[in-house]
Design a protein around this motif. Structure first.
Motif, PDB file in Angstrom:
ATOM      1  N   ILE A 126      34.128  58.429  13.697  1.00 27.60           N
ATOM      2  CA  ILE A 126      34.579  57.031  13.638  1.00 27.60           C
ATOM      3  C   ILE A 126      35.831  56.847  14.488  1.00 27.60           C
ATOM      4  O   ILE A 126      35.948  55.901  15.273  1.00 27.60           O
ATOM      5  CB  ILE A 126      34.848  56.602  12.181  1.00 27.60           C
ATOM      6  CG1 ILE A 126      33.528  56.514  11.397  1.00 27.60           C
ATOM      7  CG2 ILE A 126      35.541  55.234  12.150  1.00 27.60           C
ATOM      8  CD1 ILE A 126      33.720  56.234   9.912  1.00 27.60           C
ATOM      9  N   GLU A 127      36.779  57.765  14.331  1.00 27.05           N
ATOM     10  CA  GLU A 127      38.026  57.668  15.099  1.00 27.05           C
ATOM     11  C   GLU A 127      37.754  57.811  16.598  1.00 27.05           C
ATOM     12  O   GLU A 127      38.362  57.112  17.424  1.00 27.05           O
ATOM     13  CB  GLU A 127      39.016  58.739  14.643  1.00 27.05           C
ATOM     14  CG  GLU A 127      39.622  58.493  13.269  1.00 27.05           C
ATOM     15  CD  GLU A 127      40.678  57.394  13.272  1.00 27.05           C
ATOM     16  OE1 GLU A 127      40.793  56.669  14.295  1.00 27.05           O
ATOM     17  OE2 GLU A 127      41.393  57.266  12.271  1.00 27.05           O
ATOM     18  N   ASP A 128      36.858  58.717  16.970  1.00 23.29           N
ATOM     19  CA  ASP A 128      36.541  58.926  18.380  1.00 23.29           C
ATOM     20  C   ASP A 128      35.911  57.673  18.982  1.00 23.29           C
ATOM     21  O   ASP A 128      36.301  57.225  20.068  1.00 23.29           O
ATOM     22  CB  ASP A 128      35.602  60.120  18.533  1.00 23.29           C
ATOM     23  CG  ASP A 128      35.259  60.401  19.988  1.00 23.29           C
ATOM     24  OD1 ASP A 128      36.198  60.651  20.774  1.00 23.29           O
ATOM     25  OD2 ASP A 128      34.065  60.360  20.346  1.00 23.29           O
ATOM     26  N   CYS A 129      34.936  57.091  18.274  1.00 23.68           N
ATOM     27  CA  CYS A 129      34.278  55.875  18.764  1.00 23.68           C
ATOM     28  C   CYS A 129      35.262  54.707  18.812  1.00 23.68           C
ATOM     29  O   CYS A 129      35.236  53.902  19.745  1.00 23.68           O
ATOM     30  CB  CYS A 129      33.081  55.525  17.881  1.00 23.68           C
ATOM     31  SG  CYS A 129      31.697  56.676  18.016  1.00 23.68           S
ATOM     32  N   ARG A 130      36.108  54.621  17.815  1.00 23.48           N
ATOM     33  CA  ARG A 130      37.101  53.541  17.764  1.00 23.48           C
ATOM     34  C   ARG A 130      38.056  53.643  18.946  1.00 23.48           C
ATOM     35  O   ARG A 130      38.372  52.634  19.598  1.00 23.48           O
ATOM     36  CB  ARG A 130      37.872  53.608  16.449  1.00 23.48           C
ATOM     37  CG  ARG A 130      39.012  52.599  16.325  1.00 23.48           C
ATOM     38  CD  ARG A 130      39.647  52.704  14.947  1.00 23.48           C
ATOM     39  NE  ARG A 130      40.809  51.829  14.807  1.00 23.48           N
ATOM     40  CZ  ARG A 130      42.047  52.172  15.116  1.00 23.48           C
ATOM     41  NH1 ARG A 130      42.285  53.396  15.594  1.00 23.48           N
ATOM     42  NH2 ARG A 130      43.045  51.316  14.967  1.00 23.48           N
ATOM     43  N   SER A 131      38.535  54.853  19.223  1.00 26.57           N
ATOM     44  CA  SER A 131      39.465  55.059  20.331  1.00 26.57           C
ATOM     45  C   SER A 131      38.830  54.666  21.659  1.00 26.57           C
ATOM     46  O   SER A 131      39.448  53.980  22.491  1.00 26.57           O
ATOM     47  CB  SER A 131      39.905  56.525  20.370  1.00 26.57           C
ATOM     48  OG  SER A 131      40.728  56.778  21.485  1.00 26.57           O
ATOM     49  N   LYS A 132      37.584  55.064  21.864  1.00 27.70           N
ATOM     50  CA  LYS A 132      36.885  54.734  23.111  1.00 27.70           C
ATOM     51  C   LYS A 132      36.623  53.239  23.220  1.00 27.70           C
ATOM     52  O   LYS A 132      36.704  52.666  24.311  1.00 27.70           O
ATOM     53  CB  LYS A 132      35.573  55.514  23.186  1.00 27.70           C
ATOM     54  CG  LYS A 132      35.766  57.016  23.382  1.00 27.70           C
ATOM     55  CD  LYS A 132      34.439  57.743  23.407  1.00 27.70           C
ATOM     56  CE  LYS A 132      34.650  59.241  23.605  1.00 27.70           C
ATOM     57  NZ  LYS A 132      33.371  59.997  23.570  1.00 27.70           N
ATOM     58  N   GLN A 133      36.307  52.606  22.094  1.00 31.60           N
ATOM     59  CA  GLN A 133      36.048  51.169  22.094  1.00 31.60           C
ATOM     60  C   GLN A 133      37.317  50.387  22.420  1.00 31.60           C
ATOM     61  O   GLN A 133      37.288  49.423  23.183  1.00 31.60           O
ATOM     62  CB  GLN A 133      35.489  50.729  20.736  1.00 31.60           C
ATOM     63  CG  GLN A 133      35.168  49.249  20.621  1.00 31.60           C
ATOM     64  CD  GLN A 133      34.073  48.791  21.551  1.00 31.60           C
ATOM     65  OE1 GLN A 133      33.337  49.615  22.095  1.00 31.60           O
ATOM     66  NE2 GLN A 133      33.945  47.492  21.742  1.00 31.60           N
ATOM     67  N   LEU A 134      38.448  50.796  21.847  1.00 33.80           N
ATOM     68  CA  LEU A 134      39.720  50.136  22.144  1.00 33.80           C
ATOM     69  C   LEU A 134      40.088  50.303  23.617  1.00 33.80           C
ATOM     70  O   LEU A 134      40.579  49.371  24.259  1.00 33.80           O
ATOM     71  CB  LEU A 134      40.830  50.710  21.264  1.00 33.80           C
ATOM     72  CG  LEU A 134      40.821  50.294  19.791  1.00 33.80           C
ATOM     73  CD1 LEU A 134      41.819  51.139  19.003  1.00 33.80           C
ATOM     74  CD2 LEU A 134      41.150  48.810  19.639  1.00 33.80           C
ATOM     75  N   GLN A 135      39.843  51.503  24.136  1.00 34.85           N
ATOM     76  CA  GLN A 135      40.150  51.767  25.545  1.00 34.85           C
ATOM     77  C   GLN A 135      39.243  50.930  26.448  1.00 34.85           C
ATOM     78  O   GLN A 135      39.700  50.361  27.441  1.00 34.85           O
ATOM     79  CB  GLN A 135      39.971  53.253  25.841  1.00 34.85           C
ATOM     80  CG  GLN A 135      40.348  53.649  27.266  1.00 34.85           C
ATOM     81  CD  GLN A 135      40.230  55.148  27.490  1.00 34.85           C
ATOM     82  OE1 GLN A 135      39.725  55.874  26.647  1.00 34.85           O
ATOM     83  NE2 GLN A 135      40.692  55.601  28.649  1.00 34.85           N
ATOM     84  N   HIS A 136      37.976  50.848  26.068  1.00 34.43           N
ATOM     85  CA  HIS A 136      37.016  50.081  26.868  1.00 34.43           C
ATOM     86  C   HIS A 136      37.340  48.594  26.851  1.00 34.43           C
ATOM     87  O   HIS A 136      37.245  47.904  27.871  1.00 34.43           O
ATOM     88  CB  HIS A 136      35.598  50.310  26.332  1.00 34.43           C
ATOM     89  CG  HIS A 136      34.553  49.471  27.009  1.00 34.43           C
ATOM     90  ND1 HIS A 136      34.110  49.726  28.280  1.00 34.43           N
ATOM     91  CD2 HIS A 136      33.876  48.360  26.572  1.00 34.43           C
ATOM     92  CE1 HIS A 136      33.200  48.822  28.623  1.00 34.43           C
ATOM     93  NE2 HIS A 136      33.033  47.986  27.612  1.00 34.43           N
ATOM     94  N   ALA A 137      37.734  48.084  25.668  1.00 31.30           N
ATOM     95  CA  ALA A 137      38.037  46.663  25.535  1.00 31.30           C
ATOM     96  C   ALA A 137      39.436  46.318  26.041  1.00 31.30           C
ATOM     97  O   ALA A 137      39.755  45.136  26.238  1.00 31.30           O
ATOM     98  CB  ALA A 137      37.904  46.233  24.075  1.00 31.30           C
ATOM     99  N   GLY A 138      40.276  47.336  26.219  1.00 33.29           N
ATOM    100  CA  GLY A 138      41.622  47.117  26.698  1.00 33.29           C
ATOM    101  C   GLY A 138      42.494  46.331  25.742  1.00 33.29           C
ATOM    102  O   GLY A 138      43.295  45.496  26.151  1.00 33.29           O
ATOM    103  N   CYS A 139      42.319  46.605  24.426  1.00 36.79           N
ATOM    104  CA  CYS A 139      43.102  45.874  23.424  1.00 36.79           C
ATOM    105  C   CYS A 139      43.820  46.838  22.489  1.00 36.79           C
ATOM    106  O   CYS A 139      43.511  48.035  22.465  1.00 36.79           O
ATOM    107  CB  CYS A 139      42.201  44.934  22.611  1.00 36.79           C
ATOM    108  SG  CYS A 139      40.856  45.758  21.739  1.00 36.79           S
ATOM    109  N   GLN A 140      44.758  46.309  21.736  1.00 38.09           N
ATOM    110  CA  GLN A 140      45.521  47.106  20.798  1.00 38.09           C
ATOM    111  C   GLN A 140      44.849  47.103  19.425  1.00 38.09           C
ATOM    112  O   GLN A 140      44.178  46.132  19.052  1.00 38.09           O
ATOM    113  CB  GLN A 140      46.943  46.546  20.661  1.00 38.09           C
ATOM    114  CG  GLN A 140      47.762  46.633  21.933  1.00 38.09           C
ATOM    115  CD  GLN A 140      47.998  48.069  22.361  1.00 38.09           C
ATOM    116  OE1 GLN A 140      48.304  48.933  21.538  1.00 38.09           O
ATOM    117  NE2 GLN A 140      47.862  48.333  23.655  1.00 38.09           N
ATOM    118  N   PRO A 141      44.993  48.185  18.643  1.00 38.82           N
ATOM    119  CA  PRO A 141      44.411  48.218  17.302  1.00 38.82           C
ATOM    120  C   PRO A 141      45.041  47.179  16.395  1.00 38.82           C
ATOM    121  O   PRO A 141      46.203  46.795  16.577  1.00 38.82           O
ATOM    122  CB  PRO A 141      44.702  49.638  16.815  1.00 38.82           C
ATOM    123  CG  PRO A 141      45.890  50.085  17.622  1.00 38.82           C
ATOM    124  CD  PRO A 141      45.726  49.432  18.965  1.00 38.82           C
ATOM    125  N   GLY A 142      44.281  46.697  15.410  1.00 40.63           N
ATOM    126  CA  GLY A 142      44.790  45.710  14.474  1.00 40.63           C
ATOM    127  C   GLY A 142      45.884  46.290  13.591  1.00 40.63           C
ATOM    128  O   GLY A 142      45.980  47.502  13.402  1.00 40.63           O
TER     129      GLY A 142
END
Length: 290
Positions: A126-142
């Motif tokens: 989950i953390e790995d996918c989340r990190s890649k998704q944030l990087q791909h979307a270019g946004c900061q975590p909530g």
């Protein structure tokens, strides 16, 4: 190229199978670039007791639902964007081992796996996918998350007025602090932006706090629930958050208790599909990650 095409077709078939398991009430899950990463069964701590849920991890979302017929029929589909998730590792609890906390803006809840290995696999992926998704979307975590609700069985009295709960004095939950309160202590409603755009149930202390901080409109200051809770109870709350409706917990609590107990000891191992844009090893579908 052939391997990539084969993987794309297999991934599409897997996502279609997940969609079909939720029947016509489920939302469409397929979209270009979405990949099913893993699946399995976890225990989710609901209002009254832990309940078995089926979870599906995609590269951009986490999907879960209630189990009607394992592997074939599910209900109450809930979808959470990985960008909105925060995980917290926890020690073993009295009612659940191998547990951790999943925080989201609209609802936060505890889950547990069958073993420490599966727990770590789930959290890692989950953390790995989340990190890649944030990087791909270019946004900061909530940074804003819902308070975790205190389970019903944790208190036999209202956590505000200390009156004992009875058949005619039901339990409710404040959406702001998560405390277990009676209807008299939670008649007020307030808009909590990260939970809903419409007023939700809050206890009297949270209502006063919001009022003191100027977070309530004039209409909300005078907003009141009904006198007996029938029209604004947790089962029939006016606002049902998109990916964690209160009725989800309530509906499962109506299931036969013996059936629930039998499911707790009938774990479905975490299947890690290892999707790397190549033809997956089909044996991986029957072997969970170690």
């Amino acid at each position: 190229m052939v391997d990539q095409l084969a993987f794309t077709q297999e991934n599409r078939e897997r996502i279609q199978a997940v969609e079909n398991s939720f029947g016509p009430s489920g939302k469409s899950l397929f979209r270009p670039g979405r990949v099913l990463i893993g699946e399995g069964r976890l225990m989710k701590l609901c209002r009254r007791r832990p309940q078995p849920k089926v979870f599906y991890l995609f590269n951009d979302i986490l999907v879960y639902g209630s189990i009607i017929l394992h592997g074939h029929w599910h209900k109450n589909q809930q979808i959470i964007s990985l960008e909105d998730i925060q995980l917290e590792d926890l020690e073993d609890g009295v009612s659940m081992e191998n547990q951790w906390l999943i925080r989201t803006p609209r609802k936060s809840f505890y889950v547990s796996a069958a073993s420490a290995e599966e727990k770590h696999a789930w959290m890692e992926h989950i953390e790995d996918c989340r990190s890649k998704q944030l990087q791909h979307a270019g946004c900061q975590p909530g940074c804003t998350f819902a308070t975790t609700w205190i389970p019903d069985r944790a208190s036999a009295i209202c956590m505000r007025c200390s009156k004992t709960f009875r058949v005619n004095k039901r339990r409710h939950h404040c959406r702001r602090c998560g405390f277990i309160v009676c209807n008299a202590c939670s008649k007020n409603r307030a808009v909590i932006c990260h939970i809903s755009t419409k007023p939700v149930r809050v206890c009297r202390l949270c209502h006063l706090s919001l009022q003191d901080h100027g977070a309530l409109t004039q209409d909300e200051v005078h907003s009141r629930g009904d006198s007996d809770g029938r029209n604004c109870s947790d089962e029939y709350e006016l606002v049902m958050p998109e990916y964690e409706a209160t009725i989800d917990d309530e509906a499962d609590d109506h299931a036969p208790h013996k059936w629930v107990e039998s499911q707790i000891n009938s774990w479905s191992p975490y299947h890690y599909l290892k999707p790397h844009h190549q033809s997956p090893n089909l044996t991986g579908l029957s072997n969970h990650l170690t």
